[in-house]
Design an enzyme around this catalytic site. Structure first.
Site, short mmCIF file in Angstrom:
data_model
loop_
_atom_site.label_atom_id
_atom_site.label_comp_id
_atom_site.label_asym_id
_atom_site.label_seq_id
_atom_site.Cartn_x
_atom_site.Cartn_y
_atom_site.Cartn_z
CG ASP A 87 34.84 63.20 49.02
OD1 ASP A 87 34.77 63.20 50.26
OD2 ASP A 87 35.00 64.23 48.33
CE1 TYR A 127 29.71 67.50 46.44
CE2 TYR A 127 29.07 65.67 45.06
CZ TYR A 127 29.65 66.90 45.21
OH TYR A 127 30.19 67.52 44.12
CG HIS A 148 37.72 45.99 31.90
ND1 HIS A 148 38.68 46.12 32.87
CD2 HIS A 148 38.32 45.37 30.86
CE1 HIS A 148 39.81 45.59 32.43
NE2 HIS A 148 39.62 45.14 31.21
N GLY A 187 37.89 48.47 26.38
CA GLY A 187 37.18 49.01 27.54
C GLY A 187 35.71 48.91 27.28
CG HIS A 191 43.55 43.02 33.32
ND1 HIS A 191 42.55 42.10 33.42
CD2 HIS A 191 43.26 43.74 32.21
CE1 HIS A 191 41.70 42.24 32.43
NE2 HIS A 191 42.11 43.24 31.68
CB SER A 209 32.62 42.99 25.97
OG SER A 209 33.76 42.98 26.78
N GLY A 212 35.08 44.06 20.00
CA GLY A 212 35.88 44.50 18.86
C GLY A 212 35.26 45.55 17.96
ZN LIG Z 1 41.09 44.20 30.13
#
Ligand SMILES: [Zn+2]
Length: 225
Positions: free
Chosen positions: A128, A222, A103, A36, A168, A82, A54
């Site tokens: 929202d 908001y 991601h 991520g 995914h 990444s 990594g």
């Molecule tokens: Zn991925």
């Protein structure tokens, strides 16, 4: 002050910001291992700052963030960027209003992605933040620009800053990297609650005009002014 030193100061600040935002991914349990990432556009330049590939979250520092151009080539940094850099660079190239991309493979949202099913808009929070269902993008594998294209095509046809890439995981965008992180957190929360609601029965739909007014209010009124 020269233009060059302006960029340096901005990149330095974004290295700190992007590094720190990764703490939110672990805090909200959106990621495991190193799967991520967060990136930010360098405003006014064809550059982005992204997580190194990594490297575990507790070893991230502002210094080991990687600066790439919008073709995904490394401009500054010791590490490889990444493996999602190409997809994210594509998003920045195609969508000039996007300042941040995130991601994750967060569990509940990715479970919807595994079924190729959009998360229906049955919570005011969904209206929202996402302005409707959280849409599903196409099945696409890493290696060319098909993930980037799938994200952009899906987001262009939706109000949602989140897309569930089929089989995914989640990609989110925002005007800033922080906004994209928030969308990733909200996406997982909505996906989880709607999943639980589904297990207990049939979630009630929200009328389209109510979705529209909730979304307009949240996006425009908001929060702190
Ligand atoms: Zn991925």
């Amino acid at each position: 002050m020269t233009v060059v030193s302006d960029v340096k100061a901005t990149v330095l600040e974004l290295r700190r910001e992007v590094c720190a935002l990764h703490e939110q991914l672990t805090r909200y349990q959106l990621v495991v291992w190193t799967a991520g990432n967060v990136s930010a556009r360098v405003p006014g330049h064809d550059l982005l700052v992204i997580k190194p590939s990594g490297v575990s979250y507790d070893e991230l520092t502002p210094d080991n963030m990687v600066v790439c151009d919008l073709d995904g080539r490394v401009v500054e940094g010791e590490h490889a960027p990444s493996s999602d850099t190409e997809a994210q660079a594509y998003v920045y190239r195609e969508l000039p209003h996007v300042g941040g991309v995130v991601h994750t493979h967060s569990t509940y949202a990715t479970a919807w992605a595994a079924r190729g099913e959009p998360v229906p808009c049955v919570l005011t929070m969904g209206a929202d933040e996402f302005g409707g269902d959280i849409p599903v993008g196409p099945f696409a594998i890493i290696g060319d620009d098909s993930i980037g294209r799938g994200i952009v095509e899906t987001i262009r046809g939706s109000r949602s800053p989140a897309v569930l890439m089929q089989n995914h995981g989640v990609f989110t965008v925002g005007p800033t990297a922080k906004a994209a992180v928030k969308a990733a957190v909200m996406c997982e929360d909505v996906a989880r609650t709607v999943h639980i609601a589904r297990q207990l029965g049939t979630p009630l739909p929200i009328a389209q005009d109510q979705i529209d007014s909730l979304h307009a209010r949240y996006q425009n009124v908001y929060g702190q002014r």
